[in-house]
Write a protein that holds these residues in place. Structure first.
Motif, PDB file in Angstrom:
ATOM      1  N   THR A  89       0.815  -1.205   0.000  1.00 39.34           N
ATOM      2  CA  THR A  89       0.000   0.000   0.000  1.00 39.34           C
ATOM      3  C   THR A  89       0.850   1.256   0.000  1.00 39.34           C
ATOM      4  OG1 THR A  89      -1.717  -1.178   1.225  1.00 39.34           O
ATOM      5  CG2 THR A  89      -1.879   1.204   1.157  1.00 39.34           C
ATOM      6  N   GLY A  90       1.674   1.413   1.042  1.00 37.55           N
ATOM      7  CA  GLY A  90       2.398   2.660   1.172  1.00 37.55           C
ATOM      8  C   GLY A  90       1.422   3.813   1.329  1.00 37.55           C
ATOM      9  N   HIS A  91       1.745   4.959   0.792  1.00 34.47           N
ATOM     10  CA  HIS A  91       0.853   6.111   0.805  1.00 34.47           C
ATOM     11  C   HIS A  91       0.517   6.469  -0.639  1.00 34.47           C
ATOM     12  CE1 HIS A  91       0.770   6.799   5.015  1.00 34.47           C
ATOM     13  NE2 HIS A  91       2.049   7.085   5.121  1.00 34.47           N
ATOM     14  N   PRO A  92      -0.713   6.217  -1.090  1.00 34.85           N
ATOM     15  CA  PRO A  92      -1.068   6.579  -2.474  1.00 34.85           C
ATOM     16  C   PRO A  92      -1.184   8.091  -2.626  1.00 34.85           C
ATOM     17  CG  PRO A  92      -3.010   5.811  -1.291  1.00 34.85           C
ATOM     18  CD  PRO A  92      -1.826   5.597  -0.376  1.00 34.85           C
ATOM     19  N   GLY A  93      -1.089   8.547  -3.868  1.00 39.15           N
ATOM     20  CA  GLY A  93      -1.284   9.967  -4.129  1.00 39.15           C
ATOM     21  C   GLY A  93      -2.727  10.357  -3.871  1.00 39.15           C
ATOM     22  N   PRO A  94      -2.982  11.591  -3.488  1.00 41.44           N
ATOM     23  CA  PRO A  94      -2.041  12.699  -3.368  1.00 41.44           C
ATOM     24  C   PRO A  94      -1.468  12.865  -1.961  1.00 41.44           C
ATOM     25  CG  PRO A  94      -4.251  13.537  -3.101  1.00 41.44           C
ATOM     26  CD  PRO A  94      -4.378  12.041  -3.307  1.00 41.44           C
ATOM     27  N   TYR A  95      -1.458  11.766  -1.172  1.00 39.95           N
ATOM     28  CA  TYR A  95      -1.049  11.871   0.232  1.00 39.95           C
ATOM     29  C   TYR A  95       0.456  11.818   0.416  1.00 39.95           C
ATOM     30  CZ  TYR A  95      -5.950  10.615   0.307  1.00 39.95           C
ATOM     31  OH  TYR A  95      -7.293  10.582   0.049  1.00 39.95           O
ATOM     32  N   HIS A  96       1.193  11.799  -0.672  1.00 41.69           N
ATOM     33  CA  HIS A  96       2.659  11.836  -0.573  1.00 41.69           C
ATOM     34  C   HIS A  96       3.194  12.643  -1.753  1.00 41.69           C
ATOM     35  CE1 HIS A  96       3.634   9.245  -4.032  1.00 41.69           C
ATOM     36  NE2 HIS A  96       2.494   8.653  -3.757  1.00 41.69           N
TER      37      HIS A  96
END
Length: 225
Positions: free
Chosen positions: A175-182
């Motif tokens: 998952t990580g952080h999808p856009g636009p959250y990074h």
């Protein structure tokens, strides 16, 4: 990174009967997506169905349709990267195993998707990453320890209490952080999108209020046979 890392309570269990990849036949693939759609619809039970849920299920519906179209072609036993990413992001409680999730992450990495590099996936031992290198090891009581080795500095990263908690931990790697959250985004466009987005949400509220098939979905579940 993810929001479940090391936080899943011991004793939480997956829902049995949901097929998990790699799938043996196309119907299992469609059943997986159908169950994932139901889970997404349950995410804010007791509240109005959200537009984000509706949009996510629309994307999954498109993937499900594509599966039907390709039944007569060469069968791919894995879901698309989109489907798998959604399953990881919502922590879909299918009957995964830690080794099974790790093998999937390794497969998607082999296909060129941007995921952590998995080196070792064997019974009770999972290793991934380059700097740091993360090592996950099972204990006799079914718990796990996760250590991180960054240039010789070793630290305890997490202690998942059981296999289900370990699955949740590994899903963070998908998952990580999808856009636009990074990262960076166009600030002007982002600002100008706010007002039309709010307008769409307002129209969605009116639609849901008058749509029994959506607004009553959770209240009517399970449906009479």
């Amino acid at each position: 990174m993810g929001y479940f890392r090391g936080t899943v309570d011991k004793g939480k269990k997956p829902v049995e009967g949901i097929p998990v990849p790699p799938f043996a036949r196309p119907q299992q693939k469609r059943d997986f997506v159908s169950a994932l759609q139901m889970f997404v619809a349950h995410l804010n039970e007791g509240e109005q169905q959200g537009l984000s849920q509706y949009a996510m299920n629309a994307a999954l519906e498109a993937e499900s349709y594509a599966m039907k179209v390709t039944d007569k072609e060469e069968f791919d036993p894995y879901p698309s990267r989109t489907v798998f990413a959604v399953a990881c992001a919502v922590r879909f409680p299918a009957p995964w195993t830690p080794e099974g999730i790790a093998a999937l992450l390794k497969e998607y990495g082999r296909r060129g998707h941007r995921l952590e590099e998995f080196h070792t996936v064997s019974a009770g031992t999972i290793e991934f990453g380059i700097d740091p290198v993360t090592v996950c090891q099972r204990h006799g009581d079914n718990g796990w320890t996760v250590t991180s080795n960054e240039r010789g500095h070793v630290r305890m990263a997490a202690r998942p209490a059981d296999d289900f908690a370990m699955v949740m931990y590994l899903m963070d790697q998908g998952t990580g952080h999808p856009g636009p959250y990074h990262g960076q985004y166009n600030e002007r466009i982002g600002t100008e999108l706010r007002q039309p987005a709010q307008a769409v949400v307002g129209e969605w509220g009116k639609f849901v209020k008058n749509s029994a098939s959506i607004n009553n979905w959770l209240r009517e579940w399970p449906r009479p046979s």
